[in-house]
Design an enzyme around this catalytic site. Structure first.
Site, PDB file in Angstrom:
ATOM      1  N   HIS A  72      38.852  65.534  31.620  1.00  0.00           N
ATOM      2  CA  HIS A  72      37.592  66.241  31.395  1.00  0.00           C
ATOM      3  C   HIS A  72      36.550  65.399  30.659  1.00  0.00           C
ATOM      4  CE1 HIS A  72      39.114  67.480  27.265  1.00  0.00           C
ATOM      5  NE2 HIS A  72      37.848  67.253  27.014  1.00  0.00           N
ATOM      6  N   ASP A 130      44.767  67.844  33.082  1.00  0.00           N
ATOM      7  CA  ASP A 130      43.644  67.171  32.425  1.00  0.00           C
ATOM      8  C   ASP A 130      44.034  65.745  32.006  1.00  0.00           C
ATOM      9  OD1 ASP A 130      41.299  66.702  31.125  1.00  0.00           O
ATOM     10  OD2 ASP A 130      41.693  68.047  29.427  1.00  0.00           O
ATOM     11  N   SER A 159      39.490  64.826  21.876  1.00  0.00           N
ATOM     12  CA  SER A 159      40.010  65.000  23.240  1.00  0.00           C
ATOM     13  C   SER A 159      40.500  63.689  23.840  1.00  0.00           C
ATOM     14  CB  SER A 159      38.898  65.502  24.167  1.00  0.00           C
ATOM     15  OG  SER A 159      38.756  66.870  24.035  1.00  0.00           O
TER      16      SER A 159
END
Ligand SMILES: *[C@@H]1O[C@H](CO)[C@@H](O)[C@H](O)[C@H]1NC(C)=O
Ligand SMILES: *[C@@H]1O[C@H](CO)[C@@H](O)[C@H](O)[C@H]1NC(C)=O
Ligand SMILES: *[C@@H]1O[C@H](CO)[C@@H](O)[C@H](O)[C@H]1NC(C)=O
Length: 756
Positions: A516, A565, A684
């Protein structure tokens, strides 16, 4: 009480309750252009050591010793041949056959450059340009001009300053070497034989002047590679027996390391401290290779002081003691002066022989043990006799009359330190396979410490994933890089803004991060991967997981769907592996098995590494703070993932929450069994990892969470409240994808080996 008076009152020394004055004087020992240090002031046995600037060496003598009648040995001379610092000279390079050396000169000094060119029909192997270095060696490998002569072995060339005899290069043919100047010694093989496999036996020799030293890098390269070999032998020998589900690691391939440190009075206090630190560093480094040898450490001069006793490692009552406890005495022992200035090297080998004999009596599997002796000494032996006979007995004890078959069971390394080295005496005591270096000459113990610090950098350990250093205080960026050498920073620029993610180096060519972090519209040139914000790496391609589709469930009201992801960033070139840049271990790889020191299947690795309530760690972007959290599985999982309903952008209820938090996610957060830390924006893509036996293994990556924590704005070390949750993508769920790319057999990069 003796009254101390002399026109040089400085020479009075306090020694064992008596005032005495030094025997030798400092008259006439000065050096032009340099300085000197004394190992034990002006006492008998004290070593005067000359120091010159980089690129210079003390001439005509490197050291003097204060002898029993108060005279320096060798004595200082008056007038013209006074001590001075001379420019370092490198051995004559014009030994090149079938080619030319420029410039052509009689002498070549520090920083002089040379060029090498071959006659027509010959090809140059080795360096075409070399520089004379401050340690008296030429940079780069020896140049040789070769042509296809149909010989079985290639022309082995001639080392600078040397001569070669032997001109035939077929199987069984011999070449022998010597140095042209009798002040030089030949280090490594004096004789080499052309072998069936087309290589020469032994190791290419080099001519050393008395002032030629091995640099820490050279030593750590050679010694590091050797010691790594010893460790790999151990690892392949260890076998795993699988009984039902439980796995037992059988104890085999035991490594016994015997270390002896010279503390005779020619070694001063500072030198001793350096040497102690070096030994501790060496032991620490060995631990980071994930091997646990048994140690014996002794200090020696005319007597032996036992510091770590190897027999205690075999003692059942003491088997629970930690290595740190065992090394306590080594860390704290103070060395008292007053011991006479002898060096009894024979007693060292006798001591080790005695220990080996006892181990042999007590351990049935003695035949399988490997023994490594490492001796640090500043010179020859002046008492106790020649150690040659003792070394021969050790050889027959360990090699058991099969020197070829059992050669990997015994190595004797000797590190000659400082200037007063009797190479010939010491070199003959080394033991090990020909072609491997077992004798080293170092300038001082300072370099010794640096040598072991650098071993971890070396080629030999490049393949070790997840290897890192541990530091207590974690405030400095350089130390953090070495603790997390795999951490990478990823930023993606679009017209409007830059978004940041973390990533992890998983092979020299690939960085793993969250899918992402990218959108399909990102241009490669707008994707930046860096090691520390400054140094950017070229990006070749982004491989996102084929099943990743953020819009897959928009119809069900899920604005952003994060299953799969995962993305791999392929770099243009391999990164250079070092202490501060090294891949993390990935699930289901052989490397992870090596790190775990077990032979597990992929499924067994998952069972070992991902368990309910296990503590996992991840890093936060700012200052790389370390955050801990606990995996919720089994009966705890549902409670954990249910909180996903609090995120309005994923429209789920407690009933259909698994539509969004699929089985591919690990859940952390909340305050059970302990208060977890929570991920913040920018974290992330970062690795969720565990440390296991000093190696770091990534098990998941940071994907998404149910709450944007206000606390993160103030403090990146935000802790979870009762409801906040993080969902990490479990890498065990994407092994086929990882294997497909990282394990691919391609000429472009070296593949990782995956297990079934
Ligand atoms: C080699 O080094 C010496 C000493 O620094 C210098 O005088 C000489 O010019 C150098 N020779 C060459 C060819 O650079
Ligand atoms: C979950 O169920 C709710 C209510 O039945 C529904 O509105 C929602 O779309 C479902 N979410 C998903 C991802 O299926
Ligand atoms: C290896 O791990 C042990 C315990 O986990 C630790 O005490 C030791 O300091 C570590 N060694 C290194 C070199 O990091």
């Amino acid at each position: 009480m003796a009254v101390c008076w002399s026109w040089f009152a400085l020479f009075c020394l306090f020694n064992q309750g008596n005032l005495v004055w030094g025997l030798c004087t400092e008259q006439g020992v000065e050096i032009e252009g340099g300085r000197y240090t004394l190992s034990n002031q002006l006492e008998e046995g004290s070593l005067l050591r000359y120091h010159c600037d980089e690129g210079f060496y003390p001439y005509p003598h490197l050291v003097r010793t204060c002898n029993y009648n108060g005279q320096w040995e060798p004595p200082p001379t008056r007038s013209r041949s006074r001590s001075r610092c001379r420019l370092v000279e490198c051995p004559d390079p014009s030994v090149l056959e079938n080619g030319n050396v420029w410039p052509s000169d009689e002498h070549y000094f520090y920083q002089n450059n040379t060029r090498y060119e071959c006659y027509g029909g010959y090809t140059l192997y080795g360096s075409s340009h070399r520089t004379c270095l401050s340690n008296g060696k030429w940079s780069g490998p020896h140049p040789v001009c070769r042509r296809d002569s149909g010989d079985h072995c290639p022309d082995p060339g001639i080392p600078p300053g040397g001569t070669k005899t032997g001109i035939l290069f077929n199987i069984g043919d011999k070449v022998t070497y010597s140095c042209n100047d009798n002040t030089m010694i030949l280090v490594d093989s004096e004789e080499r034989v052309c072998q069936e496999d087309g290589t020469w036996s032994g190791k290419e020799p080099t001519c050393y002047y008395p002032y030629t030293f091995d640099t820490p890098l050279e030593v750590s390269h050679a010694f590091g590679a050797e010691i790594k070999n010893t460790f790999s032998n151990l690892q392949t020998e260890s076998t795993v027996i699988q009984e039902g589900r439980s796995i037992t690691l059988t104890e085999s391939g035991i490594l016994n390391i015997y270390i002896a440190l010279d503390i005779s009075s020619s070694i001063d206090q500072k030198q001793f401290e350096n040497a102690r630190l070096a030994v501790l560093t060496l032991i620490d480094k060995i631990a980071s290779f994930s091997v646990t040898p048994n140690y014996d450490v002794i200090f020696f001069s005319s007597k032996i002081i036992e510091v770590v006793n190897i027999l205690s490692f075999f003692d059942k009552d003491q088997s629970k003691k930690s290595l740190a406890d065992r090394l306590n005495l080594l860390k704290t022992i103070e060395i008292k002066r007053g011991d006479k200035a002898g060096t009894n090297l024979n007693a060292v080998f006798k001591k080790f022989e005695e220990k080996m004999t006892i181990i042999k009596q007590r351990q049935e599997d003695f035949e399988k043990h490997q023994h490594v002796i490492v001796v640090f000494t500043d010179g020859g032996y002046n008492m106790g006799g020649k150690p040659t006979q003792t070394v021969e007995r050790i050889k027959s004890l360990i090699l058991m009359d099969k020197p070829k078959e059992r050669e990997e069971h015994l190595d004797i390394y000797i590190f000659g330190i400082g200037a007063q080295i009797y190479d010939a005496n010491l070199r003959s005591l080394t033991v090990g396979p020909p072609g491997q270096r077992h004798y080293f000459r170092l300038r001082d113990t300072n370099e010794l410490h640096q040598t072991f610090e650098e071993i971890i950098n070396e080629e030999g350990v490049k393949g070790l994933c997840g290897l890192h250093r541990n530091y207590g205080d974690m405030y400095n960026a350089e130390k953090k890089r070495k603790k997390y050498p795999w951490i990478m920073f990823v930023s993606v620029m679009t017209d409007q803004h830059t978004s940041n993610c973390l990533g992890s180096l998983v092979s020299p060519r690939f960085v793993l991060t969250a899918a992402h972090c990218f959108t399909v519209n990102n241009l490669i040139e707008n994707i930046k991967v860096s090691v520390n914000g400054g140094y950017m790496l070229g990006v070749h391609k982004i491989h996102t997981h084929p099943q990743y589709n953020i819009n897959a469930k928009v119809d069900q009201g899920v604005e952003e769907f994060y299953d799969y992801d995962v993305a791999l960033i392929e770099l243009i070139d391999d990164v250079e592996i070092s202490t501060s840049l090294r891949p993390i271990c990935l699930p289901c790889t052989e490397q992870t098995n090596a790190a775990l020191r077990q032979t597990l299947t992929c499924e067994q690795q998952e069972q070992l590494l991902i368990r309910n309530k296990d503590r996992i760690t991840f890093l936060t972007k700012t200052n790389l703070g370390e955050k801990d959290a606990h995996i919720k599985m089994g009966e705890n999982r549902l409670d954990c993932i249910k909180k996903a309903v609090l995120e309005p952008r994923v429209s789920v209820t407690e009933e259909n929450v698994t539509e969004v938090v699929t089985d591919n996610f690990l859940c952390t957060g909340g305050d059970f069994p302990e208060i977890d830390k929570i991920a913040c924006k920018g974290d992330s893509g970062g690795a969720v990892f565990k440390n296991y036996l000093n190696r770091t293994i990534q098990i998941a990556l940071i994907s998404w969470g149910n709450k944007l924590m206000d606390q993160c704005l103030r403090d990146q070390m935000a802790v979870s409240d009762e409801d906040s949750r993080d969902f990490h993508f479990n890498l065990f769920k994407v092994v086929p994808f990882l294997k497909d790319i990282l394990g691919k057999d391609t000429p472009r990069y070296a593949p990782l080996v995956f297990v079934d």
